[in-house]
Enzyme design. Structure first.
Site, PDB file in Angstrom:
ATOM      1  N   LYS A  22       0.850  -1.211   0.000  1.00 26.78           N
ATOM      2  CA  LYS A  22       0.000   0.000   0.000  1.00 26.78           C
ATOM      3  C   LYS A  22       0.873   1.244   0.000  1.00 26.78           C
ATOM      4  O   LYS A  22       0.675   2.158  -0.806  1.00 26.78           O
ATOM      5  CB  LYS A  22      -0.893   0.016   1.229  1.00 26.78           C
ATOM      6  CG  LYS A  22      -1.592   1.362   1.495  1.00 26.78           C
ATOM      7  CD  LYS A  22      -2.511   1.346   2.691  1.00 26.78           C
ATOM      8  CE  LYS A  22      -1.812   1.649   3.968  1.00 26.78           C
ATOM      9  NZ  LYS A  22      -1.519   3.079   4.222  1.00 26.78           N
ATOM     10  N   ASN A  23       1.875   1.273   0.892  1.00 25.89           N
ATOM     11  CA  ASN A  23       2.647   2.498   1.086  1.00 25.89           C
ATOM     12  C   ASN A  23       3.720   2.726   0.036  1.00 25.89           C
ATOM     13  O   ASN A  23       4.439   3.716   0.087  1.00 25.89           O
ATOM     14  CB  ASN A  23       3.229   2.533   2.508  1.00 25.89           C
ATOM     15  CG  ASN A  23       2.130   2.721   3.538  1.00 25.89           C
ATOM     16  OD1 ASN A  23       0.979   3.022   3.172  1.00 25.89           O
ATOM     17  ND2 ASN A  23       2.446   2.525   4.795  1.00 25.89           N
ATOM     18  N   ARG A  94      -4.732  10.875   3.617  1.00 25.74           N
ATOM     19  CA  ARG A  94      -3.655  11.837   3.799  1.00 25.74           C
ATOM     20  C   ARG A  94      -2.591  11.741   2.712  1.00 25.74           C
ATOM     21  O   ARG A  94      -1.930  12.711   2.388  1.00 25.74           O
ATOM     22  CB  ARG A  94      -3.000  11.619   5.153  1.00 25.74           C
ATOM     23  CG  ARG A  94      -3.922  11.681   6.333  1.00 25.74           C
ATOM     24  CD  ARG A  94      -3.117  11.505   7.558  1.00 25.74           C
ATOM     25  NE  ARG A  94      -1.797  12.079   7.384  1.00 25.74           N
ATOM     26  CZ  ARG A  94      -1.561  13.389   7.295  1.00 25.74           C
ATOM     27  NH1 ARG A  94      -2.560  14.221   7.346  1.00 25.74           N
ATOM     28  NH2 ARG A  94      -0.343  13.845   7.121  1.00 25.74           N
ATOM     29  N   CYS A 118      -5.586  12.942  11.673  1.00 25.56           N
ATOM     30  CA  CYS A 118      -6.317  11.676  11.535  1.00 25.56           C
ATOM     31  C   CYS A 118      -6.303  11.048  12.927  1.00 25.56           C
ATOM     32  O   CYS A 118      -5.804  11.611  13.888  1.00 25.56           O
ATOM     33  CB  CYS A 118      -5.660  10.771  10.500  1.00 25.56           C
ATOM     34  SG  CYS A 118      -4.155  10.016  11.098  1.00 25.56           S
ATOM     35  N   ARG A 123      -0.407  15.054  12.411  1.00 27.64           N
ATOM     36  CA  ARG A 123       0.200  14.767  11.114  1.00 27.64           C
ATOM     37  C   ARG A 123       0.363  16.017  10.240  1.00 27.64           C
ATOM     38  O   ARG A 123      -0.227  16.146   9.166  1.00 27.64           O
ATOM     39  CB  ARG A 123      -0.575  13.662  10.419  1.00 27.64           C
ATOM     40  CG  ARG A 123      -0.632  12.449  11.320  1.00 27.64           C
ATOM     41  CD  ARG A 123      -1.071  11.194  10.702  1.00 27.64           C
ATOM     42  NE  ARG A 123      -0.161  10.708   9.668  1.00 27.64           N
ATOM     43  CZ  ARG A 123      -0.475   9.629   8.939  1.00 27.64           C
ATOM     44  NH1 ARG A 123      -1.621   9.039   9.123  1.00 27.64           N
ATOM     45  NH2 ARG A 123       0.363   9.215   8.014  1.00 27.64           N
ATOM     46  N   ASP A 307       4.176   1.031  12.052  1.00 25.59           N
ATOM     47  CA  ASP A 307       3.025   0.336  11.460  1.00 25.59           C
ATOM     48  C   ASP A 307       2.902  -1.111  11.921  1.00 25.59           C
ATOM     49  O   ASP A 307       1.930  -1.770  11.575  1.00 25.59           O
ATOM     50  CB  ASP A 307       3.101   0.365   9.925  1.00 25.59           C
ATOM     51  CG  ASP A 307       2.902   1.765   9.402  1.00 25.59           C
ATOM     52  OD1 ASP A 307       3.144   1.989   8.204  1.00 25.59           O
ATOM     53  OD2 ASP A 307       2.524   2.647  10.188  1.00 25.59           O
ATOM     54  N   ILE A 329       6.857   7.757  16.942  1.00 22.91           N
ATOM     55  CA  ILE A 329       6.566   8.386  15.648  1.00 22.91           C
ATOM     56  C   ILE A 329       5.271   9.189  15.681  1.00 22.91           C
ATOM     57  O   ILE A 329       5.229  10.326  15.246  1.00 22.91           O
ATOM     58  CB  ILE A 329       6.492   7.312  14.524  1.00 22.91           C
ATOM     59  CG1 ILE A 329       7.763   6.465  14.497  1.00 22.91           C
ATOM     60  CG2 ILE A 329       6.208   7.980  13.187  1.00 22.91           C
ATOM     61  CD1 ILE A 329       9.015   7.226  14.114  1.00 22.91           C
ATOM     62  N   ARG A 399      -9.137  -0.347   4.158  1.00 23.37           N
ATOM     63  CA  ARG A 399      -8.319   0.686   3.529  1.00 23.37           C
ATOM     64  C   ARG A 399      -6.963   0.136   3.101  1.00 23.37           C
ATOM     65  O   ARG A 399      -6.372   0.566   2.125  1.00 23.37           O
ATOM     66  CB  ARG A 399      -8.083   1.848   4.496  1.00 23.37           C
ATOM     67  CG  ARG A 399      -9.284   2.696   4.781  1.00 23.37           C
ATOM     68  CD  ARG A 399      -8.907   3.969   5.481  1.00 23.37           C
ATOM     69  NE  ARG A 399      -7.845   4.674   4.773  1.00 23.37           N
ATOM     70  CZ  ARG A 399      -7.439   5.899   5.126  1.00 23.37           C
ATOM     71  NH1 ARG A 399      -7.990   6.512   6.147  1.00 23.37           N
ATOM     72  NH2 ARG A 399      -6.480   6.503   4.459  1.00 23.37           N
TER      73      ARG A 399
HETATM   74  C1  EPZ Z   1       3.883   7.163   6.105  1.00 26.20           C
HETATM   75  O1  EPZ Z   1       3.129   8.238   6.653  1.00 26.20           O
HETATM   76  C2  EPZ Z   1       2.947   5.969   6.048  1.00 26.20           C
HETATM   77  N1  EPZ Z   1       1.808   6.260   5.196  1.00 26.20           N
HETATM   78  C3  EPZ Z   1       2.454   5.626   7.460  1.00 26.20           C
HETATM   79  O2  EPZ Z   1       1.683   4.434   7.357  1.00 26.20           O
HETATM   80  C4  EPZ Z   1       3.672   5.327   8.338  1.00 26.20           C
HETATM   81  O3  EPZ Z   1       3.234   5.073   9.653  1.00 26.20           O
HETATM   82  C5  EPZ Z   1       4.621   6.527   8.319  1.00 26.20           C
HETATM   83  O4  EPZ Z   1       5.007   6.828   6.953  1.00 26.20           O
HETATM   84  C6  EPZ Z   1       5.888   6.271   9.112  1.00 26.20           C
HETATM   85  O5  EPZ Z   1       6.555   5.147   8.606  1.00 26.20           O
HETATM   86  C7  EPZ Z   1       1.942   6.137   3.844  1.00 26.20           C
HETATM   87  O6  EPZ Z   1       3.012   5.822   3.335  1.00 26.20           O
HETATM   88  C8  EPZ Z   1       0.720   6.393   3.028  1.00 26.20           C
HETATM   89  P1  EPZ Z   1       5.986  10.602   8.151  1.00 26.20           P
HETATM   90  P2  EPZ Z   1       3.744   9.739   6.626  1.00 26.20           P
HETATM   91  O7  EPZ Z   1       5.965  11.783   7.266  1.00 26.20           O
HETATM   92  O8  EPZ Z   1       4.443   9.951   5.348  1.00 26.20           O
HETATM   93  C9  EPZ Z   1       5.664  13.958  11.497  1.00 26.20           C
HETATM   94  C10 EPZ Z   1      -0.158   3.044   7.672  1.00 26.20           C
HETATM   95  O9  EPZ Z   1      -0.639   2.518   8.686  1.00 26.20           O
HETATM   96  N2  EPZ Z   1       5.706  14.891  10.363  1.00 26.20           N
HETATM   97  O10 EPZ Z   1       7.223   9.756   8.223  1.00 26.20           O
HETATM   98  O11 EPZ Z   1       2.659  10.681   7.000  1.00 26.20           O
HETATM   99  C11 EPZ Z   1       4.325  13.254  11.578  1.00 26.20           C
HETATM  100  O12 EPZ Z   1       3.393  14.039  12.293  1.00 26.20           O
HETATM  101  C12 EPZ Z   1       0.280   4.489   7.692  1.00 26.20           C
HETATM  102  O13 EPZ Z   1       0.036   2.435   6.575  1.00 26.20           O
HETATM  103  C13 EPZ Z   1       5.798  16.254  10.622  1.00 26.20           C
HETATM  104  O14 EPZ Z   1       5.851  16.696  11.767  1.00 26.20           O
HETATM  105  O15 EPZ Z   1       4.785   9.621   7.824  1.00 26.20           O
HETATM  106  C14 EPZ Z   1       4.648  11.977  12.284  1.00 26.20           C
HETATM  107  O16 EPZ Z   1       4.659  12.219  13.680  1.00 26.20           O
HETATM  108  C15 EPZ Z   1       0.006   5.162   9.040  1.00 26.20           C
HETATM  109  N3  EPZ Z   1       5.816  17.117   9.574  1.00 26.20           N
HETATM  110  C16 EPZ Z   1       6.056  11.659  11.819  1.00 26.20           C
HETATM  111  O17 EPZ Z   1       6.606  12.888  11.304  1.00 26.20           O
HETATM  112  C17 EPZ Z   1       5.749  16.678   8.272  1.00 26.20           C
HETATM  113  O18 EPZ Z   1       5.782  17.518   7.348  1.00 26.20           O
HETATM  114  C18 EPZ Z   1       6.111  10.590  10.748  1.00 26.20           C
HETATM  115  O19 EPZ Z   1       5.543  11.111   9.613  1.00 26.20           O
HETATM  116  C19 EPZ Z   1       5.654  15.288   8.031  1.00 26.20           C
HETATM  117  C20 EPZ Z   1       5.637  14.419   9.092  1.00 26.20           C
END
Ligand code: EPZ
Length: 420
Positions: A22-23, A94, A118, A123, A307, A329, A399
């Site tokens: 998915k990701n 998202r 969410c 996020r 995850d 995270i 999803r």
């Molecule tokens: C991706 O989300 C995945 N989603 C998430 O999987 C996964 O948990 C996450 O990466 C971490 O591995 C998809 O790929 C669609 P991040 P993403 O940017 O890109 C903060 C699932 O269950 N952050 O690495 O949103 C954020 O708030 C989903 O499949 C900022 O502060 O993850 C979070 O605390 C859930 N500012 C942390 O970083 C930003 O601009 C990780 O976010 C971006 C992120």
């Protein structure tokens, strides 16, 4: 709303085919915005988020169509007719924010709804926006929308990410493929999905090196062309079904599973008393002895993936001894705890850590899914519990996981979906 009825207590034995990630798949579909030619993706999972992404790309003007008759190949292409990503789609998923970089790179403008938070956290997308500004975009926020413009096109730069954000790395990597000059992303996310995306973009004519490391270099090119790319297998789906073998004391072969994509998870399994081996194209997972309590901290790759946190919480709730899970995270990713406790688990949350005191057995109960991975942790608990578990709000599960009841029932689980 659909529900699952699960009767637990049966060890799972057999084979489960792991689908496309998915990701990775969601971002590979977005890469279709970077060229007017056709991008063909194979091993596409049949999940709700992919359908949502298809709808988003279609409203941008692209044609996204199934190719062949095995339903796992999608062809994406066509001209972009709208650079706006509306709130009603972005608020549902998202990952929609990832169209921002490609739209800016191709069309030099974009209007994308802010995703909002969410269930698992606020996020923010500040790292995405700051990175695109570093590439020359002018960004303003108004009426809940991101207005981004780069009338002279994007220009490469050195971007240091304060956190190894997966989404920010992907957005910036895609945007930089068409920027003038070189872009460096320092402290980039290192997840295997970064490598899969870079491999696809390079097949489309991009010049990316270093994906999978913390330092990614992108030399901008004039244009990208069509390509064909097979989506990598879903390492989180693989780890999730590995937990199903472990919690039921079973033995599963996970076809398509790759141990080298799950390093920290494999080490956690072994420490907890679960055997994990690579047997050709399958990852084999079995548990014969007792489960042992362990301590886990979620971290960016190659650390233990957030995850997989909820799934391990269910597993460790029936281990011998105590465990501690620290979630570093996301700020609200323990919503499965009260539901697991209703099934007899003994879990206490203290800030970003949860203390789990293993119990001998769980008891089935009516429980509610709250987010994607939490919903599967409740299925895992139901598979191990005595009695019947009724899981509501299964739409969270749909999803990101394909045909869960079919895959589990084929290995001996007593699970059925009740349409509601
Ligand atoms: C991706 O989300 C995945 N989603 C998430 O999987 C996964 O948990 C996450 O990466 C971490 O591995 C998809 O790929 C669609 P991040 P993403 O940017 O890109 C903060 C699932 O269950 N952050 O690495 O949103 C954020 O708030 C989903 O499949 C900022 O502060 O993850 C979070 O605390 C859930 N500012 C942390 O970083 C930003 O601009 C990780 O976010 C971006 C992120």
């Amino acid at each position: 709303m659909d529900r699952f009825i699960i009767r637990g207590g049966k060890p799972l034995h057999g084979e489960i085919t792991i689908g496309g990630a998915k990701n990775a798949g969601l971002k590979l579909l977005v890469a279709g915005l970077l060229t007017s030619e056709r991008l063909v993706l194979t091993n596409v999972p049949h999940i709700a988020d992919i359908a949502t992404m298809r709808a988003l790309l279609t409203q941008h003007g692209l044609t996204v169509e199934t190719v062949g008759n095995d339903n796992t190949t999608l062809s994406v292409g066509g001209e972009i007719t709208s650079t706006e990503a509306p709130y009603d789609i972005v608020s549902k998923m998202r990952a929609s924010i990832l169209v921002l970089g490609p739209l800016l790179a191709r069309c030099r403008e974009a209007r994308v709804s802010l995703p909002g938070g969410c269930a698992i956290g606020t996020r923010p997308v500040d790292l995405h926006l700051k990175g695109l500004e570093a590439l020359g975009a002018t960004i303003t926020l108004e009426n809940g929308y991101i207005n981004a413009r780069a009338p002279n096109g994007l220009v490469g730069d050195r971007i240091m990410l304060p956190f190894a954000s997966v989404g920010a790395t992907e957005n910036l990597m895609m945007a930089a493929t068409l920027a003038k000059g070189r872009t460096e992303i320092v402290n980039a996310a290192r997840e295997p999905e970064m490598v899969d995306l870079a491999n696809c973009l390079n097949a489309m004519g991009a010049k990316i090196t270093g994906a999978g490391t913390g330092h990614i270099m992108i030399e901008g090119v004039e244009a990208l062309h069509g390509a064909q790319h097979r989506i990598m297998s879903d390492r989180i789906e693989c780890g999730t079904y590995a937990c199903a073998a472990a919690i039921t004391g079973g033995d599963l072969r996970l076809i398509g599973g790759q141990i080298d994509h799950l390093g920290a998870v494999v080490r956690a399994f072994e420490e907890a008393g679960v055997e994990v081996t690579q047997e050709g194209d399958a990852m084999r997972v079995r548990r014969t002895g007792a489960l042992r309590g362990i301590d886990i901290m979620t971290e960016p790759y190659p650390g233990f993936p957030t995850d997989m946190q909820a799934q391990f919480m269910a597993l460790l709730s029936v281990a011998e001894g105590a465990s501690m899970i620290t979630e570093t995270i996301f700020e609200n990713r323990f919503m499965h705890v009260p539901e697991l406790n209703r099934m007899g688990a003994r879990i206490n949350v203290h800030g970003s850590s949860a203390i789990i005191r293993g119990v001998h057995s769980l008891s089935g109960a009516p429980v509610m899914a709250t987010d994607l991975r939490a919903s599967f942790s409740l299925i895992l608990a139901g598979l191990a519990a005595h009695g019947e578990t009724i899981l509501s709000r299964v739409y969270h599960l749909d999803r990101g996981y394909e045909a869960v009841e079919r895959k589990l029932a084929a290995c001996g689980a007593q699970i059925e979906r009740v349409k509601g």
